[in-house]
Design an enzyme around this catalytic site. Structure first.
Site, PDB file in Angstrom:
ATOM      1  N   LYS A  14       0.830  -1.216   0.000  1.00 29.53           N
ATOM      2  CA  LYS A  14       0.000   0.000   0.000  1.00 29.53           C
ATOM      3  C   LYS A  14       0.866   1.269   0.000  1.00 29.53           C
ATOM      4  O   LYS A  14       0.592   2.191  -0.762  1.00 29.53           O
ATOM      5  CB  LYS A  14      -0.915   0.043   1.240  1.00 29.53           C
ATOM      6  CG  LYS A  14      -1.936  -1.062   1.323  1.00 29.53           C
ATOM      7  CD  LYS A  14      -2.917  -0.820   2.460  1.00 29.53           C
ATOM      8  CE  LYS A  14      -2.262  -0.779   3.833  1.00 29.53           C
ATOM      9  NZ  LYS A  14      -1.649  -2.066   4.273  1.00 29.53           N
ATOM     10  N   ARG A  89      -9.110   1.006   9.447  1.00 34.17           N
ATOM     11  CA  ARG A  89      -8.688  -0.361   9.770  1.00 34.17           C
ATOM     12  C   ARG A  89      -9.731  -1.078  10.626  1.00 34.17           C
ATOM     13  O   ARG A  89      -9.536  -2.244  10.965  1.00 34.17           O
ATOM     14  CB  ARG A  89      -7.369  -0.327  10.530  1.00 34.17           C
ATOM     15  CG  ARG A  89      -6.135  -0.640   9.683  1.00 34.17           C
ATOM     16  CD  ARG A  89      -4.952  -0.404  10.581  1.00 34.17           C
ATOM     17  NE  ARG A  89      -3.753  -1.097  10.270  1.00 34.17           N
ATOM     18  CZ  ARG A  89      -2.701  -0.567   9.639  1.00 34.17           C
ATOM     19  NH1 ARG A  89      -2.765   0.631   9.148  1.00 34.17           N
ATOM     20  NH2 ARG A  89      -1.597  -1.265   9.501  1.00 34.17           N
ATOM     21  N   ARG A 128      11.543  -6.736   4.651  1.00 32.77           N
ATOM     22  CA  ARG A 128      11.492  -5.297   4.954  1.00 32.77           C
ATOM     23  C   ARG A 128      12.154  -5.023   6.315  1.00 32.77           C
ATOM     24  O   ARG A 128      12.806  -4.004   6.499  1.00 32.77           O
ATOM     25  CB  ARG A 128      10.033  -4.823   4.969  1.00 32.77           C
ATOM     26  CG  ARG A 128       9.900  -3.317   5.156  1.00 32.77           C
ATOM     27  CD  ARG A 128       8.502  -2.840   4.891  1.00 32.77           C
ATOM     28  NE  ARG A 128       7.608  -3.099   6.009  1.00 32.77           N
ATOM     29  CZ  ARG A 128       6.291  -2.847   5.992  1.00 32.77           C
ATOM     30  NH1 ARG A 128       5.733  -2.380   4.895  1.00 32.77           N
ATOM     31  NH2 ARG A 128       5.548  -3.090   7.035  1.00 32.77           N
ATOM     32  N   ARG A 134      12.343  -1.594  10.669  1.00 29.79           N
ATOM     33  CA  ARG A 134      11.166  -1.127  11.411  1.00 29.79           C
ATOM     34  C   ARG A 134      10.974  -1.965  12.659  1.00 29.79           C
ATOM     35  O   ARG A 134      11.001  -3.197  12.588  1.00 29.79           O
ATOM     36  CB  ARG A 134       9.920  -1.239  10.516  1.00 29.79           C
ATOM     37  CG  ARG A 134       9.460   0.092   9.971  1.00 29.79           C
ATOM     38  CD  ARG A 134       8.280  -0.079   9.083  1.00 29.79           C
ATOM     39  NE  ARG A 134       7.081  -0.561   9.780  1.00 29.79           N
ATOM     40  CZ  ARG A 134       5.869  -0.493   9.267  1.00 29.79           C
ATOM     41  NH1 ARG A 134       5.690   0.042   8.077  1.00 29.79           N
ATOM     42  NH2 ARG A 134       4.842  -0.943   9.936  1.00 29.79           N
ATOM     43  N   ARG A 145       0.123  -8.732  13.789  1.00 31.03           N
ATOM     44  CA  ARG A 145      -0.457  -7.758  12.842  1.00 31.03           C
ATOM     45  C   ARG A 145      -1.346  -8.464  11.816  1.00 31.03           C
ATOM     46  O   ARG A 145      -2.379  -7.946  11.393  1.00 31.03           O
ATOM     47  CB  ARG A 145       0.638  -6.945  12.164  1.00 31.03           C
ATOM     48  CG  ARG A 145       1.093  -5.799  13.077  1.00 31.03           C
ATOM     49  CD  ARG A 145       2.483  -5.325  12.769  1.00 31.03           C
ATOM     50  NE  ARG A 145       2.623  -4.717  11.467  1.00 31.03           N
ATOM     51  CZ  ARG A 145       3.756  -4.751  10.757  1.00 31.03           C
ATOM     52  NH1 ARG A 145       4.818  -5.353  11.213  1.00 31.03           N
ATOM     53  NH2 ARG A 145       3.809  -4.169   9.592  1.00 31.03           N
TER      54      ARG A 145
HETATM   55  P1  AMP Z   1       1.375   0.577   9.136  1.00 32.65           P
HETATM   56  O1  AMP Z   1       2.577   1.395   8.845  1.00 32.65           O
HETATM   57  O2  AMP Z   1       0.177   1.013   8.354  1.00 32.65           O
HETATM   58  O3  AMP Z   1       1.623  -0.901   9.041  1.00 32.65           O
HETATM   59  O4  AMP Z   1       0.992   0.868  10.670  1.00 32.65           O
HETATM   60  C1  AMP Z   1       1.902   0.598  11.731  1.00 32.65           C
HETATM   61  C2  AMP Z   1       1.154   0.553  13.047  1.00 32.65           C
HETATM   62  O5  AMP Z   1       0.539   1.831  13.313  1.00 32.65           O
HETATM   63  C3  AMP Z   1       0.014  -0.443  13.126  1.00 32.65           C
HETATM   64  O6  AMP Z   1       0.462  -1.741  13.450  1.00 32.65           O
HETATM   65  C4  AMP Z   1      -0.832   0.170  14.243  1.00 32.65           C
HETATM   66  O7  AMP Z   1      -0.260  -0.046  15.520  1.00 32.65           O
HETATM   67  C5  AMP Z   1      -0.705   1.657  13.940  1.00 32.65           C
HETATM   68  N1  AMP Z   1      -1.785   2.089  12.993  1.00 32.65           N
HETATM   69  C6  AMP Z   1      -1.629   2.502  11.700  1.00 32.65           C
HETATM   70  N2  AMP Z   1      -2.810   2.816  11.155  1.00 32.65           N
HETATM   71  C7  AMP Z   1      -3.743   2.598  12.100  1.00 32.65           C
HETATM   72  C8  AMP Z   1      -5.169   2.710  12.151  1.00 32.65           C
HETATM   73  N3  AMP Z   1      -5.875   3.115  11.073  1.00 32.65           N
HETATM   74  N4  AMP Z   1      -5.789   2.399  13.301  1.00 32.65           N
HETATM   75  C9  AMP Z   1      -5.109   1.996  14.400  1.00 32.65           C
HETATM   76  N5  AMP Z   1      -3.780   1.845  14.419  1.00 32.65           N
HETATM   77  C10 AMP Z   1      -3.094   2.132  13.284  1.00 32.65           C
END
Ligand code: AMP
Length: 189
Positions: A14, A89, A128, A134, A145
């Site tokens: 994404k 989400r 990654r 990360r 996740r």
């Molecule tokens: P991502 O980079 O999108 O994989 O997000 C990393 C982390 O940020 C996720 O595992 C959540 O802990 C938090 N996060 C990102 N987007 C959301 C969301 N829409 N709602 C809740 N937590 C989020």
């Protein structure tokens, strides 16, 4: 005004696709994960709160996330819309997004879903982890996740499918091929 919601499991691509789309569509990428990480790096109160959830691979509470998105979408560079990456989400976030866009007199134009098999996703996330380092890309957090995605986020696919907005895209192709399919999907939406 154009709002695109990019759906897909962690590791589906994404972020990569949203950054490419940004240039093509002239709309900013609004990635909640990036916004949380930015806050975390700056040690803001929001960042400190988010970290406790992110470290485990859990979702930050809806209220906090929605408030952050509301603020971001209100900024001038989002006046013509945005590419949402990693939001919504949960069902509650999807409903909050509808209410928010109604306030802005906007609506969701398309919800492309980048589909990739779980085994491929896990392989990508582990890779990654090596490249980007990360903190949440370790085996245990990745497993959580994926679980969180299956239980809390995957139900959104039906939510958008029922509204005729969901467009499934094969994400197990080259970055360029996925981008091309995405572009066509969005243009015909
Ligand atoms: P991502 O980079 O999108 O994989 O997000 C990393 C982390 O940020 C996720 O595992 C959540 O802990 C938090 N996060 C990102 N987007 C959301 C969301 N829409 N709602 C809740 N937590 C989020």
């Amino acid at each position: 005004m154009k709002y695109i919601v990019l759906m897909g499991a962690p590791g589906a691509g994404k972020g990569t696709q949203a950054k490419l789309l940004e240039k093509r569509l002239g709309l900013p990428q609004v990635a909640t994960g990036d916004l949380f990480r930015h806050n975390l790096n700056n040690q803001t109160e929001l960042g400190k709160l988010a970290q406790t959830y992110m470290d485990k691979g859990n979702l930050v509470p809806d209220e906090v996330t929605v408030a952050m998105v509301r603020q971001r979408l209100s900024q001038p560079d989002c006046a013509n819309g945005a590419i949402l990456d990693g939001f919504p989400r949960t069902l509650a976030q999807a409903e909050a997004l509808d209410a928010l866009l109604a306030e802005f007199n906007g609506r969701i134009n398309a919800v492309p879903f980048i589909h990739v098999e779980t085994s491929v996703l896990i392989e990508r996330l582990l890779k990654r982890a090596e490249i980007e380092g990360r903190a949440d890309d370790n085996a245990e957090t990745i497993r959580n996740r994926m679980n969180v995605y299956q239980h809390q986020t995957a139900p959104l696919l039906d939510f958008y499918r029922n509204r005729g907005l969901l467009k499934e895209i094969d994400g197990d192709q080259s970055i360029e091929a996925v981008q091309e399919t995405l572009r066509q999907t969005i243009e015909s939406a």
